[in-house]
Design a protein around this motif. Structure first.
Motif, PDB file in Angstrom:
ATOM      1  N   ALA A   1       0.828  -1.211   0.000  1.00 27.53           N
ATOM      2  CA  ALA A   1       0.000   0.000   0.000  1.00 27.53           C
ATOM      3  C   ALA A   1       0.860   1.258   0.000  1.00 27.53           C
ATOM      4  CB  ALA A   1      -0.931  -0.009   1.206  1.00 27.53           C
ATOM      5  N   ALA A   2       1.897   1.276   0.807  1.00 28.13           N
ATOM      6  CA  ALA A   2       2.772   2.452   0.863  1.00 28.13           C
ATOM      7  C   ALA A   2       3.481   2.677  -0.470  1.00 28.13           C
ATOM      8  CB  ALA A   2       3.792   2.292   1.981  1.00 28.13           C
ATOM      9  N   THR A   3       3.896   1.604  -1.129  1.00 28.54           N
ATOM     10  CA  THR A   3       4.562   1.724  -2.418  1.00 28.54           C
ATOM     11  C   THR A   3       3.573   2.140  -3.506  1.00 28.54           C
ATOM     12  OG1 THR A   3       6.103  -0.007  -1.743  1.00 28.54           O
ATOM     13  CG2 THR A   3       6.035   0.528  -4.073  1.00 28.54           C
TER      14      THR A   3
ATOM     15  N   VAL B   1      10.359  -7.728   1.235  1.00 29.15           N
ATOM     16  CA  VAL B   1      10.489  -6.384   0.670  1.00 29.15           C
ATOM     17  C   VAL B   1      10.566  -6.435  -0.843  1.00 29.15           C
ATOM     18  CG1 VAL B   1      12.035  -4.398   0.540  1.00 29.15           C
ATOM     19  CG2 VAL B   1      11.435  -5.356   2.743  1.00 29.15           C
ATOM     20  N   SER B   2      11.271  -7.410  -1.396  1.00 37.01           N
ATOM     21  CA  SER B   2      11.389  -7.509  -2.857  1.00 37.01           C
ATOM     22  C   SER B   2      10.034  -7.729  -3.506  1.00 37.01           C
ATOM     23  CB  SER B   2      12.335  -8.640  -3.241  1.00 37.01           C
ATOM     24  OG  SER B   2      13.630  -8.365  -2.796  1.00 37.01           O
ATOM     25  N   PHE B   3       9.292  -8.711  -3.009  1.00 32.99           N
ATOM     26  CA  PHE B   3       7.985  -8.994  -3.601  1.00 32.99           C
ATOM     27  C   PHE B   3       6.976  -7.881  -3.312  1.00 32.99           C
ATOM     28  CE2 PHE B   3       9.633 -13.373  -3.737  1.00 32.99           C
ATOM     29  CZ  PHE B   3       9.385 -13.639  -5.079  1.00 32.99           C
TER      30      PHE B   3
ATOM     31  N   GLY C   1       3.737  -3.469  -5.210  1.00 31.30           N
ATOM     32  CA  GLY C   1       3.289  -2.095  -5.045  1.00 31.30           C
ATOM     33  C   GLY C   1       3.539  -1.248  -6.268  1.00 31.30           C
ATOM     34  N   ALA C   2       4.692  -1.431  -6.901  1.00 37.13           N
ATOM     35  CA  ALA C   2       4.990  -0.680  -8.121  1.00 37.13           C
ATOM     36  C   ALA C   2       4.047  -1.079  -9.259  1.00 37.13           C
ATOM     37  CB  ALA C   2       6.437  -0.916  -8.533  1.00 37.13           C
ATOM     38  N   THR C   3       3.740  -2.363  -9.347  1.00 39.46           N
ATOM     39  CA  THR C   3       2.787  -2.819 -10.354  1.00 39.46           C
ATOM     40  C   THR C   3       1.407  -2.245 -10.092  1.00 39.46           C
ATOM     41  OG1 THR C   3       4.043  -4.857 -10.628  1.00 39.46           O
ATOM     42  CG2 THR C   3       1.769  -4.858 -11.425  1.00 39.46           C
TER      43      THR C   3
ATOM     44  N   ARG D   1      -2.755   3.812 -14.805  1.00 33.76           N
ATOM     45  CA  ARG D   1      -3.197   3.494 -16.159  1.00 33.76           C
ATOM     46  C   ARG D   1      -4.716   3.451 -16.281  1.00 33.76           C
ATOM     47  NH1 ARG D   1      -1.137  -1.466 -19.903  1.00 33.76           N
ATOM     48  NH2 ARG D   1      -2.324  -0.875 -21.736  1.00 33.76           N
ATOM     49  N   TYR D   2      -5.387   2.833 -15.324  1.00 31.62           N
ATOM     50  CA  TYR D   2      -6.830   2.647 -15.449  1.00 31.62           C
ATOM     51  C   TYR D   2      -7.645   3.638 -14.632  1.00 31.62           C
ATOM     52  CZ  TYR D   2      -5.585  -1.645 -17.775  1.00 31.62           C
ATOM     53  OH  TYR D   2      -5.055  -2.555 -18.647  1.00 31.62           O
ATOM     54  N   PHE D   3      -7.176   3.981 -13.460  1.00 32.46           N
ATOM     55  CA  PHE D   3      -7.966   4.827 -12.566  1.00 32.46           C
ATOM     56  C   PHE D   3      -7.762   6.308 -12.863  1.00 32.46           C
ATOM     57  CE2 PHE D   3      -8.756   6.775  -8.345  1.00 32.46           C
ATOM     58  CZ  PHE D   3     -10.089   6.444  -8.259  1.00 32.46           C
TER      59      PHE D   3
END
Length: 115
Positions: free
Chosen positions: A60-62, A89-91, A96-98, A105-107
């Protein structure tokens, strides 16, 4: 259209929660150092909930581009150990970036196209 309203409500609640935690000092390095013992005990007592909650919080933060990733990464390392924190953290940061990309892109597409 309904999913946009639901998504907007979810983002608003998440953003407000993160802002309140930031204002209370929980997301600062000093605040986390102050509450580290309590967080360590809680993560030891409820290991799956702690890891799942941390993962969702980091995502959420990312996704909302809130600048707390460094502090949360240090917290993960101190709570879960190096290798487990590295995986979490990696996943979480990739997820989060995705999510941030999909949100923009959509919202937010109509707002960007108007400019």
């Amino acid at each position: 259209m309904q999913w946009r309203v639901g998504l907007a409500a979810l983002l608003l609640v998440t953003g407000l929660l993160l802002f309140m935690l930031w204002q209370q000092g929980w997301l600062s390095l000093a605040g986390l150092q102050q509450h580290h013992g309590m967080l360590l005990a809680w993560s030891g007592q409820w290991p799956l909930a702690a890891r799942g909650g941390f993962f969702l919080f980091f995502v959420a933060a990312t996704a909302l581009s809130i600048p707390v990733a460094t502090v949360l990464t240090l917290l993960a390392g101190s709570l879960f150990g190096f290798w487990e924190a590295l995986l979490l953290v990696s996943f979480a940061s990739c997820s989060g970036a995705t999510l941030a990309m999909l949100l923009s892109r959509y919202f937010l597409r109509a707002q960007v196209e108007r400019r």
